[in-house]
Write a protein that holds these residues in place. Structure first.
Motif, PDB file in Angstrom:
ATOM      1  N   LEU A  55      -3.361   6.943   1.560  1.00 52.53           N
ATOM      2  CA  LEU A  55      -3.236   5.588   1.406  1.00 52.53           C
ATOM      3  C   LEU A  55      -3.799   5.099   0.001  1.00 52.53           C
ATOM      4  CD1 LEU A  55      -3.793   3.781   4.412  1.00 52.53           C
ATOM      5  CD2 LEU A  55      -1.662   4.741   3.739  1.00 52.53           C
ATOM      6  N   ASN A  56      -3.410   4.295  -0.650  1.00 49.21           N
ATOM      7  CA  ASN A  56      -3.880   3.757  -1.948  1.00 49.21           C
ATOM      8  C   ASN A  56      -3.321   4.673  -3.027  1.00 49.21           C
ATOM      9  OD1 ASN A  56      -5.321   1.556  -3.596  1.00 49.21           O
ATOM     10  ND2 ASN A  56      -7.079   3.201  -3.770  1.00 49.21           N
ATOM     11  N   THR A  81      -6.018  -7.353   2.100  1.00 52.39           N
ATOM     12  CA  THR A  81      -5.647  -6.345   1.105  1.00 52.39           C
ATOM     13  C   THR A  81      -4.919  -5.094   1.241  1.00 52.39           C
ATOM     14  OG1 THR A  81      -7.366  -4.836   0.854  1.00 52.39           O
ATOM     15  CG2 THR A  81      -8.028  -6.870  -0.074  1.00 52.39           C
ATOM     16  N   GLY A  82      -4.634  -4.950   2.344  1.00 48.41           N
ATOM     17  CA  GLY A  82      -4.161  -3.437   2.494  1.00 48.41           C
ATOM     18  C   GLY A  82      -5.056  -2.262   2.227  1.00 48.41           C
ATOM     19  N   LEU A  83      -6.074  -2.471   1.693  1.00 54.63           N
ATOM     20  CA  LEU A  83      -6.797  -1.339   1.615  1.00 54.63           C
ATOM     21  C   LEU A  83      -7.403  -0.694   2.835  1.00 54.63           C
ATOM     22  CD1 LEU A  83      -8.787  -1.898  -1.604  1.00 54.63           C
ATOM     23  CD2 LEU A  83      -7.222  -0.407  -1.349  1.00 54.63           C
ATOM     24  N   PRO A  84      -7.558   0.630   2.949  1.00 51.53           N
ATOM     25  CA  PRO A  84      -8.193   1.350   4.213  1.00 51.53           C
ATOM     26  C   PRO A  84      -9.785   0.660   4.513  1.00 51.53           C
ATOM     27  CG  PRO A  84      -7.267   2.993   2.750  1.00 51.53           C
ATOM     28  CD  PRO A  84      -7.343   1.685   2.040  1.00 51.53           C
ATOM     29  N   VAL A  85     -10.003   0.688   5.492  1.00 48.16           N
ATOM     30  CA  VAL A  85     -11.525   0.517   5.969  1.00 48.16           C
ATOM     31  C   VAL A  85     -12.070   1.781   6.459  1.00 48.16           C
ATOM     32  CG1 VAL A  85     -11.283  -1.870   6.646  1.00 48.16           C
ATOM     33  CG2 VAL A  85     -10.813  -0.116   8.287  1.00 48.16           C
ATOM     34  N   ALA A  86     -13.369   1.788   6.762  1.00 47.38           N
ATOM     35  CA  ALA A  86     -14.142   2.917   6.913  1.00 47.38           C
ATOM     36  C   ALA A  86     -13.807   3.390   8.671  1.00 47.38           C
ATOM     37  CB  ALA A  86     -15.775   3.098   6.734  1.00 47.38           C
ATOM     38  N   ASP A  89       0.853  -1.113  -0.086  1.00 50.73           N
ATOM     39  CA  ASP A  89      -0.027  -0.010  -0.193  1.00 50.73           C
ATOM     40  C   ASP A  89       0.993   1.237  -0.025  1.00 50.73           C
ATOM     41  OD1 ASP A  89      -1.920   2.038   0.396  1.00 50.73           O
ATOM     42  OD2 ASP A  89      -3.124   1.028   2.005  1.00 50.73           O
ATOM     43  N   TYR A  90       0.731   1.978  -1.207  1.00 50.91           N
ATOM     44  CA  TYR A  90       1.431   3.362  -1.280  1.00 50.91           C
ATOM     45  C   TYR A  90       1.028   4.508  -0.651  1.00 50.91           C
ATOM     46  CZ  TYR A  90       4.324   0.209  -4.773  1.00 50.91           C
ATOM     47  OH  TYR A  90       5.112  -0.832  -5.004  1.00 50.91           O
ATOM     48  N   THR A  91       1.656   5.329   0.013  1.00 55.23           N
ATOM     49  CA  THR A  91       1.215   6.554   0.528  1.00 55.23           C
ATOM     50  C   THR A  91       1.368   7.796  -0.568  1.00 55.23           C
ATOM     51  OG1 THR A  91       3.433   7.184   1.346  1.00 55.23           O
ATOM     52  CG2 THR A  91       2.024   5.957   2.844  1.00 55.23           C
ATOM     53  N   GLY A  92       2.385   7.426  -1.396  1.00 53.82           N
ATOM     54  CA  GLY A  92       2.581   8.562  -2.422  1.00 53.82           C
ATOM     55  C   GLY A  92       3.463   9.688  -1.933  1.00 53.82           C
ATOM     56  N   ASN A  93       4.639   9.047  -1.186  1.00 58.72           N
ATOM     57  CA  ASN A  93       5.852   9.786  -0.630  1.00 58.72           C
ATOM     58  C   ASN A  93       5.559  10.556   0.645  1.00 58.72           C
ATOM     59  OD1 ASN A  93       8.405  10.650  -1.217  1.00 58.72           O
ATOM     60  ND2 ASN A  93       7.883  12.378  -2.141  1.00 58.72           N
ATOM     61  N   ALA A 106      -2.234  13.643  -4.400  1.00 57.87           N
ATOM     62  CA  ALA A 106      -3.414  12.841  -4.354  1.00 57.87           C
ATOM     63  C   ALA A 106      -3.160  12.224  -5.876  1.00 57.87           C
ATOM     64  CB  ALA A 106      -4.569  13.217  -3.878  1.00 57.87           C
ATOM     65  N   GLY A 107      -2.923  10.892  -6.188  1.00 60.54           N
ATOM     66  CA  GLY A 107      -3.296  10.594  -7.461  1.00 60.54           C
ATOM     67  C   GLY A 107      -4.270   9.661  -7.627  1.00 60.54           C
ATOM     68  N   ALA A 108      -4.832   9.026  -8.624  1.00 54.84           N
ATOM     69  CA  ALA A 108      -5.908   8.369  -9.062  1.00 54.84           C
ATOM     70  C   ALA A 108      -6.040   7.019  -8.037  1.00 54.84           C
ATOM     71  CB  ALA A 108      -6.030   7.908 -10.491  1.00 54.84           C
ATOM     72  N   GLY A 109      -7.071   7.360  -7.240  1.00 50.84           N
ATOM     73  CA  GLY A 109      -7.294   6.136  -6.271  1.00 50.84           C
ATOM     74  C   GLY A 109      -6.837   6.329  -4.887  1.00 50.84           C
ATOM     75  N   ALA A 110      -6.118   7.474  -4.808  1.00 52.09           N
ATOM     76  CA  ALA A 110      -5.682   7.754  -3.216  1.00 52.09           C
ATOM     77  C   ALA A 110      -7.114   8.266  -2.457  1.00 52.09           C
ATOM     78  CB  ALA A 110      -5.029   9.279  -3.425  1.00 52.09           C
TER      79      ALA A 110
END
Length: 642
Positions: free
Chosen positions: A344-345, A370-375, A318-322, A353-357
């Motif tokens: 995240l993502n 999956t490493g995706l955030p939850v609510a 899961d990439y933070t984008g730097n 913030a890129g596409a999907g962030a």
């Protein structure tokens, strides 16, 4: 700038399917509202927590504390205690240390074991390690653990073994570089633990920074500034077998070998790691800035404990984008992470913030599958009326720790959950929530639904090998529809909507066999995705599998139901002898993909995402040919028991 162009600029590599497919599990989240009765620190940062009885112990680099926002500051450097229930600061636990505390352990026989960067405790020389009486703070004189005056950075207790990591070359007068093991009751060195982490990166001195041990005490993972462990090449990370005489395991990764943005600043970028409750996997959080995806810089990664060999890759990343991750914790089937990240993502942009962030300010919770955030999104920010001299934001969340009653956090700022929480606080378990994974129906028979026109669906009985006579049903809420898939009590579908960034979006409607409900947007964080481009889709165990127009492959993205977040990275599954560019509509039914095609034929093929070939078209069978009554040539196909 479009997604394809951004990806090209960042050189995001093509991704193939991972062999491990983690299955989502029921999870429990702590509350997003921090407890109101925790004390506050004024300066420095909180780095460690422990509980002994009803007392919570806090260690760090702070020098002053106070009970609440209006109370006077008390000088109490590096270590203090407070009552877990009332939050009242202890007036009897008053140890005197001359340096910061980095790690705390509730030790055997009611002791508190302290590790850090101090030279003296209570007026007596105690280099970096000491055991204290948790009531008075007095030194336990018979506990003999010592370092050589560098620092102890991390400690883990398993059974009566105390594992330590830090910047030291000696423990108790015995040569040990970066790692060691002590008898937790006495502090005596274990002479059988001869694991040494040496040769720092970029010409610097080596040290251990973070460690964890599986709950069964059989395996340790260590991270830090080293390139060799017992003479074996291990860049920043190593795995140790503890089942007998400790030995270095055949496990290594090259993803921590390249430098990140600034090697002199980010000498090492493995910041924290934790095992799962069953020890089958572990998660790593890093800093480092630019350098990804060639190196695991500014990311969260899951690894599988049982894997062996060189060149290990994360099960997911899961990439933070730097942006930096400084702490992780695993509890109740949730991974928590803290730092100064903003998203995240976010693999498709750097420092933006890129596409999907997905917005997550400094603290977040993600699913282990999956490493995706939850609510869950309290945010590392303060209130509109913070006390004078406080700060909303800082560079560090050095520690996240799951205590008996919640998730404790230490940071170097004062805002959390839109409230004032100076340098520390706690998200209580009370007021949290439990969520269970959702999946498509598991039955082998039921009904296939096929969109036959605007606001019109054909319902067709499905036995697993044949279909029945279709019944046409009016569904006025189901217009502008594309690829559709069933999950639990609802359907997700690609919906053509004018004015959206791509002209379509991922929508959700409730459905239990009757009327398809009024749709709503799954998540605004998904508006970058061209949902209308999918020619078929189904969901299973945290992944959205799909085909898309003009492409001859079966793809997937991670998809988190708790929040309806779509993964920003597209993966390709290994398959053979299926013309995916001709697929129109898909459903997962009892281990098979049931799919339509441009020729109007309905087929089924076995599906196993863990196999070398997830789909082998040689095993495909025809279920129903195209007919005048029905042609299976639309993306609008889904399966339901009802």
């Amino acid at each position: 700038m479009g997604l394809v162009t951004v990806a090209a600029v960042l050189n995001v590599p093509s991704v193939t399917s991972a062999a491990v497919v983690p299955v989502p599990e029921t999870a429990t989240l702590v509350s997003t509202n921090p407890a109101d009765n925790t004390p506050h620190g004024r300066d420095g940062e909180s780095r460690a927590f422990a509980q002994v009885g009803s007392q919570v112990y806090v260690g760090g680099s702070f020098t002053q504390i106070r009970q609440n926002a209006s109370a006077p500051w008390i000088t109490q450097s590096y270590l203090f205690a407070y009552d877990r229930v009332s939050g009242t600061i202890s007036t009897t636990f008053l140890p005197v240390l001359d340096g910061p505390v980095n790690s705390l352990i509730a030790g055997p026989n009611g002791t508190l074991i302290v590790g850090g960067g101090f030279k003296n405790v209570n007026g007596v020389a105690r280099l970096d390690l000491v055991a204290l009486d948790p009531t008075t703070g007095a030194t336990v004189g018979g506990w003999v653990g010592r370092s050589d005056g560098g620092m102890v950075r991390d400690m883990v207790l398993r059974g009566n073994w105390l594992y330590v990591a830090g910047a030291f070359n000696w423990l108790n007068g015995t040569a040990h570089s970066g790692l060691g093991r002590l008898n937790a009751t006495t502090g005596a060195i274990d002479p059988t633990f001869t694991i040494n982490a040496t040769v720092g990166r970029h010409g610097t001195g080596s040290y251990g920074w973070t460690i964890d041990v599986t709950p069964d005490g059989q395996t340790m993972v260590a991270g830090g500034n080293f390139t060799l462990v017992n003479g074996l090449s291990r860049n920043q990370m190593a795995m140790i077998d503890l089942s007998g005489t400790p030995t270095v395991l055949d496990w290594s990764t090259e993803k921590f070998a390249p430098p990140c943005a600034a090697p002199t600043t980010f000498v090492h970028y493995v910041q924290d790691l934790k095992f799962s409750a069953d020890g089958s996997w572990f998660v790593v959080g890093t800093n480092g800035g630019a350098g990804w995806p060639a190196a695991y810089c500014d990311v969260l990664i899951r690894f599988e404990t049982a894997h062996r060999g060189s060149g290990q890759l994360g099960t997911w990343v899961d990439y933070t984008g730097n942006d930096t991750i400084t702490s992780v914790e695993v509890a109740d089937n949730v991974i928590y992470l803290g730092g100064h990240f903003r998203w995240l993502n976010n693999p498709n942009a750097s420092d933006a913030a890129g596409a999907g962030a997905i917005d997550r300010l400094g603290i977040a919770a993600v699913t282990p599958a999956t490493g995706l955030p939850v609510a869950w999104n309290p945010g590392r920010r303060g209130s509109a009326s913070m006390p004078a001299g406080t700060s909303n934001w800082g560079s560090q969340v050095p520690v996240l720790w799951r205590g008996s009653d919640g998730l404790y956090f230490g940071h170097n700022s004062d805002g959390m959950g839109s409230e004032y929480h100076g340098r520390l606080g706690m998200f209580p378990l009370a007021g949290g929530r439990t969520f269970a994974p959702k999946n498509p129906p598991t039955a082998s028979t039921g009904n296939l639904y096929l969109g036959t026109g605007e606001g019109e669906v054909a319902k067709v009985a499905f036995t697993g090998t044949s279909v029945g006579v279709p019944t046409t049903v009016s569904q006025p809420n189901y217009t502008g529809a594309g690829a559709t898939w069933r999950v639990s009590d609802r359907i997700y579908w690609a919906h053509t909507v004018a004015g959206t960034p791509t002209g379509s979006r991922l929508d959700v409607s409730m459905f239990n066999g009757g009327a398809i409900g009024v749709p709503w947007e799954s998540s605004g964080f998904n508006d970058w995705f061209n949902a209308a481009g999918m020619t078929g889709a189904f969901y299973l165990n945290g992944r959205l599998y799909y085909t898309r127009s003009g492409a001859n492959a079966l793809y997937y993205r991670y998809f988190e139901i708790d929040g309806n977040y779509l993964g920003a990275t597209e993966f390709t599954l290994p398959t053979a002898t299926v013309t995916w560019s001709a697929v129109r509509g898909m459903a997962w039914v009892d281990g098979r993909i049931v799919y339509g095609g441009t020729d109007g034929t309905l087929r089924a093929v076995p599906f196993d995402p863990t196999a070398d070939l997830a789909v082998d078209g040689a095993a495909s069978t025809v279920i129903a040919p195209a007919s005048e009554a029905l042609t299976w040539s639309t993306p609008r196909i889904f399966f339901s028991v009802q």
